[in-house]
Each structure stands twice: as C-alpha cells, then as structure tokens.
Write a protein that holds these residues in place. Sequence first.
Motif, PDB file in Angstrom:
ATOM      1  N   SER A   1       0.780  -1.233   0.076  1.00  0.00           N
ATOM      2  CA  SER A   1      -0.113  -0.031  -0.135  1.00  0.00           C
ATOM      3  C   SER A   1       0.801   1.235  -0.199  1.00  0.00           C
ATOM      4  N   ARG A   2       1.932   1.199   0.777  1.00  0.00           N
ATOM      5  CA  ARG A   2       2.977   2.580   0.798  1.00  0.00           C
ATOM      6  C   ARG A   2       3.411   2.551  -0.873  1.00  0.00           C
ATOM      7  N   ARG A   3       3.734   1.729  -1.433  1.00  0.00           N
ATOM      8  CA  ARG A   3       4.260   1.530  -2.616  1.00  0.00           C
ATOM      9  C   ARG A   3       3.254   2.272  -3.667  1.00  0.00           C
ATOM     10  N   ILE A   4       1.897   1.804  -3.476  1.00  0.00           N
ATOM     11  CA  ILE A   4       0.712   2.281  -4.345  1.00  0.00           C
ATOM     12  C   ILE A   4       0.799   3.724  -4.164  1.00  0.00           C
ATOM     13  N   TRP A   5       0.580   4.130  -2.876  1.00  0.00           N
ATOM     14  CA  TRP A   5       0.341   5.527  -2.587  1.00  0.00           C
ATOM     15  C   TRP A   5       1.588   6.475  -3.051  1.00  0.00           C
ATOM     16  N   ARG A   6       2.891   5.848  -2.932  1.00  0.00           N
ATOM     17  CA  ARG A   6       3.931   6.714  -3.353  1.00  0.00           C
ATOM     18  C   ARG A   6       3.818   7.020  -4.873  1.00  0.00           C
ATOM     19  N   ASP A   7       3.383   5.959  -5.677  1.00  0.00           N
ATOM     20  CA  ASP A   7       3.406   6.107  -7.176  1.00  0.00           C
ATOM     21  C   ASP A   7       2.033   7.199  -7.385  1.00  0.00           C
ATOM     22  N   ARG A   8       1.015   6.862  -6.593  1.00  0.00           N
ATOM     23  CA  ARG A   8      -0.316   7.686  -6.694  1.00  0.00           C
ATOM     24  C   ARG A   8       0.055   9.280  -6.417  1.00  0.00           C
ATOM     25  N   VAL A   9       0.706   9.484  -5.274  1.00  0.00           N
ATOM     26  CA  VAL A   9       1.235  10.990  -4.910  1.00  0.00           C
ATOM     27  C   VAL A   9       2.226  11.506  -5.989  1.00  0.00           C
ATOM     28  N   ALA A  10       2.932  10.674  -6.354  1.00  0.00           N
ATOM     29  CA  ALA A  10       3.958  11.292  -7.554  1.00  0.00           C
ATOM     30  C   ALA A  10       3.186  11.657  -8.901  1.00  0.00           C
ATOM     31  N   ARG A  11       2.405  10.754  -9.250  1.00  0.00           N
ATOM     32  CA  ARG A  11       1.225  11.252 -10.236  1.00  0.00           C
ATOM     33  C   ARG A  11       0.749  12.131 -10.128  1.00  0.00           C
ATOM     34  N   TRP A  12       0.016  12.302  -8.893  1.00  0.00           N
ATOM     35  CA  TRP A  12      -0.659  13.684  -8.579  1.00  0.00           C
ATOM     36  C   TRP A  12       0.249  14.761  -8.800  1.00  0.00           C
ATOM     37  N   HIS A  13       1.229  14.880  -8.114  1.00  0.00           N
ATOM     38  CA  HIS A  13       2.235  16.102  -8.203  1.00  0.00           C
ATOM     39  C   HIS A  13       2.743  16.146  -9.763  1.00  0.00           C
TER      40      HIS A  13
ATOM     41  N   GLY B   1     -10.514   7.858  -7.823  1.00  0.00           N
ATOM     42  CA  GLY B   1     -11.761   7.156  -6.989  1.00  0.00           C
ATOM     43  C   GLY B   1     -11.128   7.061  -5.377  1.00  0.00           C
ATOM     44  N   VAL B   2     -10.365   8.238  -4.867  1.00  0.00           N
ATOM     45  CA  VAL B   2      -9.938   8.140  -3.473  1.00  0.00           C
ATOM     46  C   VAL B   2     -10.512   9.497  -3.048  1.00  0.00           C
ATOM     47  N   SER B   3     -10.248   9.648  -1.867  1.00  0.00           N
ATOM     48  CA  SER B   3     -10.626  11.230  -1.187  1.00  0.00           C
ATOM     49  C   SER B   3      -9.384  12.087  -1.179  1.00  0.00           C
ATOM     50  N   ALA B   4      -9.639  13.406  -1.720  1.00  0.00           N
ATOM     51  CA  ALA B   4      -8.640  14.256  -1.375  1.00  0.00           C
ATOM     52  C   ALA B   4      -7.783  14.255  -0.197  1.00  0.00           C
ATOM     53  N   GLY B   5      -8.777  14.280   0.945  1.00  0.00           N
ATOM     54  CA  GLY B   5      -7.969  14.268   2.231  1.00  0.00           C
ATOM     55  C   GLY B   5      -7.002  13.065   2.710  1.00  0.00           C
TER      56      GLY B   5
ATOM     57  N   LEU C   1      -5.398  11.445  -0.212  1.00  0.00           N
ATOM     58  CA  LEU C   1      -4.321  11.775  -0.936  1.00  0.00           C
ATOM     59  C   LEU C   1      -3.192  12.928  -0.154  1.00  0.00           C
ATOM     60  N   TYR C   2      -3.778  13.877   0.472  1.00  0.00           N
ATOM     61  CA  TYR C   2      -2.800  14.964   1.174  1.00  0.00           C
ATOM     62  C   TYR C   2      -2.370  14.324   2.464  1.00  0.00           C
ATOM     63  N   SER C   3      -2.966  13.345   2.994  1.00  0.00           N
ATOM     64  CA  SER C   3      -2.541  12.702   4.141  1.00  0.00           C
ATOM     65  C   SER C   3      -1.347  11.832   3.603  1.00  0.00           C
ATOM     66  N   TRP C   4      -1.349  11.102   2.849  1.00  0.00           N
ATOM     67  CA  TRP C   4      -0.308  10.169   2.271  1.00  0.00           C
ATOM     68  C   TRP C   4       0.936  10.862   1.800  1.00  0.00           C
ATOM     69  N   SER C   5       0.559  12.041   1.123  1.00  0.00           N
ATOM     70  CA  SER C   5       1.691  12.889   0.672  1.00  0.00           C
ATOM     71  C   SER C   5       2.443  13.635   1.863  1.00  0.00           C
ATOM     72  N   ARG C   6       1.857  14.041   2.716  1.00  0.00           N
ATOM     73  CA  ARG C   6       2.460  14.331   4.103  1.00  0.00           C
ATOM     74  C   ARG C   6       3.215  12.953   4.685  1.00  0.00           C
ATOM     75  N   ARG C   7       2.723  12.025   4.924  1.00  0.00           N
ATOM     76  CA  ARG C   7       3.237  11.023   5.540  1.00  0.00           C
ATOM     77  C   ARG C   7       4.423  10.426   4.779  1.00  0.00           C
ATOM     78  N   LEU C   8       4.423  10.302   3.525  1.00  0.00           N
ATOM     79  CA  LEU C   8       5.420  10.079   2.608  1.00  0.00           C
ATOM     80  C   LEU C   8       6.762  11.241   2.460  1.00  0.00           C
ATOM     81  N   GLY C   9       6.228  12.202   2.969  1.00  0.00           N
ATOM     82  CA  GLY C   9       7.123  13.520   3.113  1.00  0.00           C
ATOM     83  C   GLY C   9       7.478  14.105   1.389  1.00  0.00           C
TER      84      GLY C   9
END
Length: 113
Positions: free
Chosen positions: A4-16, A30-34, A36-44
């Motif tokens: 899940s961390r790998r998936i979110w790292r990829d998703r956040v990078a694609r968002w940026h 298909g996810v919530s904006a909150g 997305l922000y939370s994972w972005s902060r968590r991953l630095g």
Amino acid sequence: MDESRRIWRDRVARWHKSGHSARVFAEQEGVSAGTLYSWSRRLGMKRSEYRQRLDKATLPALLPVVVAPSGATAPSLGAALEIVLPDGAVVRVPPTFDEDMLSRVVRALGGSR
C-alpha cells in the motif's frame, strides 16, 4: 516497502506530476482528497518541492511563429490555421485574423515576437 505504501507513493507522485488539484486528481483515482493529502505528508512528498525539481525538458517547448505579410498566398485561403499544443489544447486562427491579437496570444503562451 509494503504494497500500500508503494501504491500511494506512485499515486502521490502521479498527482504531483499531473498539475491537477488534489480534489480533481483524487476524484479521477476514486480516492478522497484528504487521504491523498495525508499520504503526501506521510511520505514527505511536498507538492511545491516536487514541482520545483521537475526537469524543464519535460515541459512543452513552444515553436517560433512567423506571420506572413498580408497579401501572401496561402495553400488554402478559406481554411483556419489550427495550432495543437502538446496538452491537446487547440488554438484556431481564422483566415482573417488580427496580427496584434495573435502576437499577444503567442506571448501569453510563452513565445516571443
């Protein structure tokens, strides 16, 4: 790194990279904006820092535009000129156009005249 961390790292990078707001990108994913922000902060992964690191070579380059003098013959005098930008946007220039207006549009898009 767990799945899940790998998936979110990829998703956040694609968002940026996308340039979209969190709301628009999250809706497409298909996810919530909150979340997305939370994972972005968590991953630095701060968006502003990421955008600054993007290589300028990935940005679209504008080509020079040369306006023919009035009275010059064109291949098809009745057809509009279409300029298709890399992001899919289309600028349509009618056969009878205002040169000053076109020059301002080109400058606004980052070109020069």
